[in-house]
Design an enzyme around this catalytic site. Structure first.
Site, PDB file in Angstrom:
ATOM      1  N   GLN A  63       5.127  -3.582  -3.108  1.00 15.26           N
ATOM      2  CA  GLN A  63       6.173  -2.375  -2.976  1.00 15.26           C
ATOM      3  C   GLN A  63       7.466  -2.518  -2.953  1.00 15.26           C
ATOM      4  O   GLN A  63       8.990  -1.854  -2.932  1.00 15.26           O
ATOM      5  CB  GLN A  63       6.531  -0.613  -2.505  1.00 15.26           C
ATOM      6  CG  GLN A  63       5.979  -0.651  -0.904  1.00 15.26           C
ATOM      7  CD  GLN A  63       6.036   0.219  -0.341  1.00 15.26           C
ATOM      8  OE1 GLN A  63       4.422   0.937   0.063  1.00 15.26           O
ATOM      9  NE2 GLN A  63       6.564   1.125   0.221  1.00 15.26           N
ATOM     10  N   CYS A  69       4.957   3.420  -1.943  1.00 12.91           N
ATOM     11  CA  CYS A  69       3.836   3.396  -1.740  1.00 12.91           C
ATOM     12  C   CYS A  69       2.378   3.959  -2.050  1.00 12.91           C
ATOM     13  O   CYS A  69       1.881   3.952  -2.686  1.00 12.91           O
ATOM     14  CB  CYS A  69       3.410   3.494  -0.247  1.00 12.91           C
ATOM     15  SG  CYS A  69       3.364   5.580   0.879  1.00 12.91           S
ATOM     16  N   HIS A 359       2.782   7.132   5.561  1.00 14.10           N
ATOM     17  CA  HIS A 359       2.489   5.927   4.437  1.00 14.10           C
ATOM     18  C   HIS A 359       1.754   6.990   3.368  1.00 14.10           C
ATOM     19  O   HIS A 359       0.604   6.401   4.347  1.00 14.10           O
ATOM     20  CB  HIS A 359       2.246   4.196   5.164  1.00 14.10           C
ATOM     21  CG  HIS A 359       2.099   3.677   4.004  1.00 14.10           C
ATOM     22  ND1 HIS A 359       3.130   3.041   3.002  1.00 14.10           N
ATOM     23  CD2 HIS A 359       1.269   2.544   4.114  1.00 14.10           C
ATOM     24  CE1 HIS A 359       3.252   1.753   2.974  1.00 14.10           C
ATOM     25  NE2 HIS A 359       1.679   1.941   3.703  1.00 14.10           N
ATOM     26  N   ASN A 380      -3.794  -1.764   0.673  1.00 15.62           N
ATOM     27  CA  ASN A 380      -2.542  -1.007   0.965  1.00 15.62           C
ATOM     28  C   ASN A 380      -2.028  -1.757  -0.229  1.00 15.62           C
ATOM     29  O   ASN A 380      -1.631  -2.374  -0.765  1.00 15.62           O
ATOM     30  CB  ASN A 380      -1.969  -1.870   2.230  1.00 15.62           C
ATOM     31  CG  ASN A 380      -0.635  -1.286   3.288  1.00 15.62           C
ATOM     32  OD1 ASN A 380       0.588  -0.512   2.531  1.00 15.62           O
ATOM     33  ND2 ASN A 380      -0.074  -2.015   4.322  1.00 15.62           N
TER      34      ASN A 380
END
Length: 439
Positions: A63, A69, A359, A380
């Site tokens: 990102q 996110c 997040h 992630n």
């Protein structure tokens, strides 16, 4: 209120001289970063990157310098469905495409929200909350669903990243100046007895043009080209919505948001919503089912064991090592070295602004020992340079303390949970911590 007397400082210094551990710490911190000195080496063996149940997933995305996110995580869930259908070893949807429409819809959401505050005093708390929040990159699951169901998706190559889409801070600041100016101008026109429709139209046009300059023009049609073990393929003349419905699968309506908010004002087995939180007007309602952490975790694991990844929201600001890719409250010992207590309950973290979801990521595996969860594998969106090629590991105890939300397919819920989900939600305050945005 009491002032600090100079004699009190003398007392503090006298007590400080007796703290030998703090003298040693002061020497260490002269040339070392504070956050790098708390790791408990003996605990690292418990955070090995092995999992008894692991879903094979695609390489991670990045990102960059943006707070997208939640969009990355949502598109990562969807791309696994496409990858299964077409046997793809690598693929990304255009995060830029989805972020463009998110920004545009948030601009409209802000403008329309101001209609409710044309007559109130300027320091009305809800108005000030809306003005201070402005336009951000962050979002939540239901906001992601609203975007995809309205605008569809496109491959990354069809609308690639730009400098502005990957580094959004300055662009956001310009949008927020314009929107706050709109709020001031609209309230003044209303006070003067004038209509604001023309002003709305002008601001929408100006900011749409600005978004196109920053992000590029979203495609209306495109060709889907891909390569797999069978060779090259192309599917021509698709709209973004056709691509989503026909080739990804209209699956988002099957999932709901399950949260763990252990505060006195949110009983379990009840649903909640947050006003003035959203992007697409007329889109999916922001709605949560609040469950005990053990129930949330049980649903999360049940979905993982059926080979389905889990979008989840957490607080990643504590007990983590970004480079190693570890989140574990047992691996980092602050209290022994600092000689002060930092323990705060999850309830108090929410009530006293210490913690909230900030997040969103995707859980892709779990390690079970005698059916008891020990650690989780996480995909992630911080690139492949950190963690294990961009994948992370989180301990079970960290999950309990810092995970606030999991997105679960309704088929995994019990009858009692389904019944609770179908009830009308309680409306929280606009500034409630469960309305925080994942960035």
């Amino acid at each position: 209120m009491k002032e600090i007397k100079l004699t009190r400082i003398d007392e503090l210094n006298e007590k400080l001289n007796a703290k030998k551990t703090q003298l040693a710490l002061r020497r260490v911190l002269y040339s070392n970063d504070l956050q790098n000195i708390f790791t408990k080496q003996e605990e690292e063996q418990n955070m090995q990157f092995y999992f008894s149940n692991e879903i094979k997933t695609l390489p991670v995305a990045n990102q960059k310098q943006s707070g997208r996110c939640w969009i990355f995580a949502g598109l990562n869930v969807l791309r696994e469905e496409l990858a299964k259908k077409y046997n793809l070893k690598s693929f990304e949807f255009s995060q830029n495409y989805t972020a463009f429409w998110d920004k545009f819809e948030k601009i409209n959401y802000f403008i329309e929200s101001i209609d409710d505050f044309l007559d109130v005093h300027y320091d009305d708390r809800t108005l000030q909350h809306i003005l201070k929040t402005g336009i951000q990159d962050g979002g939540q699951w239901d906001m992601f669903v609203s975007l995809i169901e309205k605008y569809g998706v496109v491959p990354k190559e069809v609308m690639p990243e730009t400098t502005s889409s990957s580094n959004t801070r300055f662009m956001n600041s310009i949008i927020n100046v314009k929107l706050r100016k709109y709020a001031a101008d609209a309230r003044l026109l209303h006070k003067e007895g004038k209509k604001i429709d023309e002003l709305k139209s002008q601001v929408i046009e100006e900011l749409y043009t600005f978004l196109v300059s920053c992000f590029g023009l979203p495609p209306q049609k495109f060709d889907f080209e891909y390569q797999n073990d069978e060779g090259y393929h192309i599917i021509k003349d698709l709209t973004p919505l056709e691509f989503y419905h026909k080739h990804v699968g209209d699956i988002l309506g099957d999932y709901i948001s399950v949260i763990h908010a252990p505060t006195f004002d949110k009983p379990y087995m009840k649903t909640y919503t947050v006003p003035y939180l959203g992007n697409v007007i007329g889109g999916r309602e922001i709605k949560y089912l609040n469950l005990d952490i053990n129930e949330l975790k049980e649903l999360t694991i049940k979905q993982l064991l059926n080979n389905e990844v889990v979008w989840f929201g957490s607080d990643v600001a504590r007990y983590g090592d970004r480079k190693k890719g570890v989140w574990d409250d047992n691996t980092f010992d602050y209290e022994t070295l600092l000689e002060m207590s930092l323990e705060i309950s999850k309830e108090d973290q929410l009530l006293y602004s210490q913690g909230a979801m900030n997040h969103a990521m995707v859980i892709t595996g779990v390690h079970l020992d005698n059916n008891i969860s020990k650690r989780f594998k996480i995909e992630n969106s911080w690139g492949s340079e950190n963690g294990n090629k961009g994948y992370y590991v989180a301990s079970d105890s960290w999950f309990d303390k810092f995970v606030y939300q999991s997105i679960i397919n309704k088929k995994y819920l019990t009858k009692e949970q389904i019944k609770a989900w179908n009830e009308k939600p309680t409306v929280l305050k606009p500034w409630d911590p469960m309305g925080s945005l994942a960035k």
